[in-house]
Design a protein around this motif. Structure first.
Motif, PDB file in Angstrom:
ATOM      1  N   GLU A 347      43.505  38.832  48.408  1.00 42.96           N
ATOM      2  CA  GLU A 347      44.374  39.322  47.332  1.00 42.96           C
ATOM      3  C   GLU A 347      45.551  38.375  47.072  1.00 42.96           C
ATOM      4  O   GLU A 347      46.135  38.366  45.995  1.00 42.96           O
ATOM      5  N   LYS A 378      38.778  38.878  45.817  1.00 37.92           N
ATOM      6  CA  LYS A 378      39.545  40.120  45.734  1.00 37.92           C
ATOM      7  C   LYS A 378      40.744  39.971  44.809  1.00 37.92           C
ATOM      8  O   LYS A 378      41.607  40.830  44.765  1.00 37.92           O
ATOM      9  N   THR A 379      40.800  38.846  44.144  1.00 39.56           N
ATOM     10  CA  THR A 379      41.868  38.688  43.164  1.00 39.56           C
ATOM     11  C   THR A 379      41.281  38.219  41.845  1.00 39.56           C
ATOM     12  O   THR A 379      40.343  37.423  41.820  1.00 39.56           O
ATOM     13  N   ILE A 380      41.855  38.711  40.796  1.00 38.02           N
ATOM     14  CA  ILE A 380      41.312  38.414  39.484  1.00 38.02           C
ATOM     15  C   ILE A 380      41.656  37.005  39.018  1.00 38.02           C
ATOM     16  O   ILE A 380      40.921  36.394  38.258  1.00 38.02           O
ATOM     17  N   SER A 381      42.741  36.455  39.537  1.00 33.92           N
ATOM     18  CA  SER A 381      43.111  35.123  39.056  1.00 33.92           C
ATOM     19  C   SER A 381      42.514  34.022  39.931  1.00 33.92           C
ATOM     20  O   SER A 381      43.073  32.950  40.058  1.00 33.92           O
TER      21      SER A 381
ATOM     22  N   PRO B 145      41.000  45.406  36.885  1.00 36.84           N
ATOM     23  CA  PRO B 145      41.585  45.556  38.221  1.00 36.84           C
ATOM     24  C   PRO B 145      41.100  46.848  38.881  1.00 36.84           C
ATOM     25  O   PRO B 145      40.954  47.875  38.220  1.00 36.84           O
ATOM     26  N   TRP B 175      39.586  40.853  33.038  1.00 39.56           N
ATOM     27  CA  TRP B 175      40.348  41.308  31.883  1.00 39.56           C
ATOM     28  C   TRP B 175      41.830  40.999  32.037  1.00 39.56           C
ATOM     29  O   TRP B 175      42.493  40.580  31.097  1.00 39.56           O
ATOM     30  N   GLN B 176      42.351  41.247  33.218  1.00 40.17           N
ATOM     31  CA  GLN B 176      43.768  40.935  33.459  1.00 40.17           C
ATOM     32  C   GLN B 176      44.000  40.762  34.950  1.00 40.17           C
ATOM     33  O   GLN B 176      43.111  41.033  35.763  1.00 40.17           O
ATOM     34  N   GLU B 177      45.189  40.311  35.337  1.00 38.09           N
ATOM     35  CA  GLU B 177      45.520  40.070  36.748  1.00 38.09           C
ATOM     36  C   GLU B 177      45.436  41.372  37.535  1.00 38.09           C
ATOM     37  O   GLU B 177      45.757  42.434  37.011  1.00 38.09           O
ATOM     38  N   GLY B 178      45.065  41.285  38.802  1.00 35.04           N
ATOM     39  CA  GLY B 178      45.013  42.471  39.646  1.00 35.04           C
ATOM     40  C   GLY B 178      44.065  42.269  40.807  1.00 35.04           C
ATOM     41  O   GLY B 178      43.546  41.180  41.018  1.00 35.04           O
ATOM     42  N   THR B 179      43.832  43.348  41.556  1.00 35.37           N
ATOM     43  CA  THR B 179      42.972  43.265  42.726  1.00 35.37           C
ATOM     44  C   THR B 179      41.590  43.826  42.396  1.00 35.37           C
ATOM     45  O   THR B 179      41.474  44.895  41.824  1.00 35.37           O
TER      46      THR B 179
END
Lengths: 454, 257
Positions: A347, A378-381, B145, B175-179
């Protein structure tokens, strides 16, 4: 077999204490070995491992008994291996050392000269046993088997119990060693071989290139290699760790390697796996600090009777980390190659990036090549990309080269050499030349073409 | 020797206590089979020689669901599977397709939107036995997320399947930042030299520079993201042979974006 004493009683606490006493180790190390022995006895074999039923674990004690001259006669060395030595043009004294016939290979002078040069730059370099008797003992105690813990798997526990030999390198902050350190030059150090432990510590902004192994095949009557490599790369430091492993075809090579990289640090793995019966080797990079980087470049060549399960792992644990894994596999004469990669992003690994590429070249219909990559995020970025290709040399390529006057065999060799060119370029010249010779030799043994089967 | 997977990679789909009761759909002589929720195909069936068959799987209601299907594809036959996932708390879909005949082909193409708290598990295995057989496993998806997704694709080239080719590809947009928990495992197993197997996976946030560029054209960020996602998913929807179903799927996805 000269100098060998088979002990069927198994690996015992008494034997471990004997090993520890003979090395004059501190008490903590002896206790650690005993703890590892318990773990080894309790741990099951890892569920994902290839078949290692040919390995007699009850006879492991035979491989670790201290003070045994692990030599054999030149006549006992497999004929194919002796021929390989001869065709590679390796000096006679070196041949005998690599084949386990001679306990001494005259590299001692080179080793001491390298040690002196390193010391002049402020770098400490020795075998681990010697380092344990110096002021570095607390440093070793702090880091020894902390990255690779004995709880991890059965062979890590075994390693912790019976480790012997290996290298210890300490590079102080902001020190850059321009010449590569080569463990090859101290292969004849006492105990080097089956269970060596390498511990390298780079303080912040230090730089080092360490080369392990050699491209000539190394024969040993004992058939298990369970080494461990722990690398600690400080903030802004850079370590290149190059390995060429070419164990003889009776070897089970179950090695574990891991690096932990602090903020802004960089680890580069250059890894070539050529020999052994079974290999399980996946160097792992833990990118613990922000903007830490790792790269892995590997080549695996599997021939008849070989099962080489290799690859790399990366754990992105901080923001802005980057990793690149590039692997090439060549399989022929019924060999099997498995490429595995595991890239995980926690994360905290925001704005991190990973790229994995693996190519396999299958040179005949008896061989097998599998690729098993996995990405867990586990992180979107976290941005990851992966690409792979499995196939053979195309008829068009061979036809084109043959039209330029090359024989079919020469055309195959040329393509194979081109296939591993990126890897060879990353090696010091003498290693690259020897590796190319080895590759050509392997190709000569059986001309392989796409047309053969038709 | 077939390699075994690392233990942390889930080999078997999660077994859930409560699952939707499924009724079995007949597969005979249908060119396009639409599988709604609460429906499933027979556990073992086959696409006979020369036949072309398409299965459209729709997941939308947000219920827990588990489907497992094994199909044999005979010589010259082709099977196309289109999976559209736009909602579901715990959905598991497991396809095993055996390309038994020469020149048999199979495509499994998936579009998914996995929202917060949803869990999607897709497993597809295509085994090549026949010569000159072809396979494609493709997924285009978007994750929000708090979502969880496992995509496992395996192409297994067995000895004797000369001239075959297979490809696996997945593109995931965040779609956007998050876990999230995002697992991709595209495997290629190969016992035959005269084959071509490729795979690729890419995952990442929507390209910020593209968003900025489109903003300068007067669009707001939400619309831009919807456009980018629709463009990707449309590639999968356009594979559906029936226009009415295409329209139905488009409407279904529109409400989810």
């Amino acid at each position: 077999m000269t100098g060998w004493k088979a002990m069927m009683s198994g690996l015992t606490a008494e034997l471990i204490e004997e090993i520890s006493a003979s090395k004059k180790e501190p008490t903590w190390m002896r206790d650690f070995r005993l703890e590892c022995l318990q773990l080894y006895k309790q741990a099951p074999l890892p569920a994902w491992m290839p078949d290692i039923s040919g390995l007699d674990l009850d006879k492991i004690v035979t491989y670790v008994r201290p003070g045994q001259a692990q030599t054999t006669s030149w006549e006992q060395v497999p004929a194919a291996l002796r021929q390989t030595f001869s065709e590679l043009g390796i000096p006679q004294a070196e041949e005998k050392f690599l084949a386990g016939v001679s306990a001494q290979y005259d590299s001692e002078l080179i080793y001491h000269r390298v040690q002196e040069l390193a010391a002049e730059a402020g770098v400490y370099y020795s075998d681990l046993e010697t380092a344990l008797q110096t002021d570095y003992e607390p440093v070793i105690r702090q880091h020894f088997m902390k990255l690779i813990t004995p709880q991890e798997h059965k062979f890590a526990a075994l390693h912790g119990a019976v480790w012997s030999g290996g290298s210890f390198v300490y590079v102080p902050a902001e020190v850059e060693l321009t010449l590569p350190l080569q463990s090859y030059f101290r292969l004849n150090a006492k105990g080097a071989g089956q269970f060596e432990h390498t511990l390298i510590i780079l303080e912040p902004k230090a730089k080092l290139h360490f080369i392990e192994g050699c491209s000539a095949p190394r024969y040993n009557v004992a058939s298990l290699h369970a080494g461990a490599v722990e690398l600690l790369v400080g903030a802004g430091a850079k370590l290149r760790y190059s390995t060429i492993e070419n164990w003889s075809k009776n070897m089970y090579n179950l090695n574990t390697k891991r690096a932990r990289v602090a903020a802004g640090g960089e680890i580069e793995w250059v890894s070539g796996s050529f020999g052994s019966a079974v290999t399980c080797l996946y160097p792992e990079s833990i990118l613990a600090g922000e903007r830490a980087k790792s790269s892995f470049l590997g080549v695996t060549v599997a021939g008849a009777g070989q099962y080489l399960d290799t690859g790399a792992k990366v754990r992105h644990q901080a923001a802005g980390t980057t990793s690149v894994i590039r692997a090439k596999s060549i399989v022929k004469n019924g060999g099997s190659s498995v490429f595995r990669s595991s890239v995980t992003a926690s994360e905290q690994a925001s704005e991190s990036k990973s790229f994995v590429a693996c190519d396999s070249l299958i040179l005949d219909e008896q061989s097998r090549a599998d690729t098993l990559p996995a990405v867990v995020s586990k992180t979107i970025s976290f941005t990851s990309a992966h690409e792979a290709r499995v196939g053979r040399i195309s008829e068009e390529t061979l036809a084109f080269l043959q039209a330029r006057g090359l024989s079919e065999e020469a055309a195959v060799k040329l393509v194979v050499n081109g296939f591993v060119d990126n890897f060879a370029r990353e090696l010091p010249l003498e290693y690259a030349v020897e590796m190319n010779n080895l590759l050509n030799l392997e190709m000569q043994r059986k001309p392989i073409t796409g047309k053969e089967k038709q | 020797m077939k390699p075994r997977l690392w233990s942390w990679l889930p080999v078997e789909p999660k077994v859930k206590k409560k699952q939707t009761q499924l009724s079995t759909v007949s597969v005979s002589k249908q060119r396009v089979i639409v599988l709604m929720e609460k429906q499933q195909l027979p556990k073992n069936w086959e696409v006979v020689a020369g036949q072309q068959c398409q299965v459209v799987e729709l997941f939308e209601s947000g219920q827990e669901l588990k489907r497992q299907t094994k199909v044999k594809v005979q010589a010259g036959a082709s099977l196309s599977v289109v999976q559209i996932f736009s909602g579901g708390h715990d959905v598991t879909s497991d396809w095993e397709i055996d390309l038994q005949g020469d020149r048999a082909s199979a495509q499994v193409q998936t579009a998914y939107l996995v929202h917060t708290q949803e869990h999607l598990q897709l497993t597809t295995t295509i085994i090549h036995h026949g010569r000159q057989s072809q396979s494609l496993i493709e997924a285009q998806g978007v994750m929000w997320p708090g979502a969880e997704k496992l995509w496992r694709a395996t192409i297994d080239f067995r000895r004797g399947c000369q001239g075959s080719s297979g490809s696996e590809k997945e593109q995931v947009l965040y779609w956007q930042e998050g876990t999230i928990k995002q697992v991709s495992a595209p495997l290629v197993l190969c016992q035959e030299d005269e084959v071509t197997g490729t795979h690729s996976v890419s995952a990442g946030l929507i390209d910020e520079s593209m968003v900025q560029y489109l903003k300068t054209r007067g669009l707001n960020e939400q619309i831009i993201k919807q456009m980018i996602v629709r463009e990707r998913i449309q590639k999968i929807i356009s594979v559906i042979d029936d226009e009415k179903i295409q329209e139905q799927v488009c409407q279904q996805l529109k409400t989810q974006l």
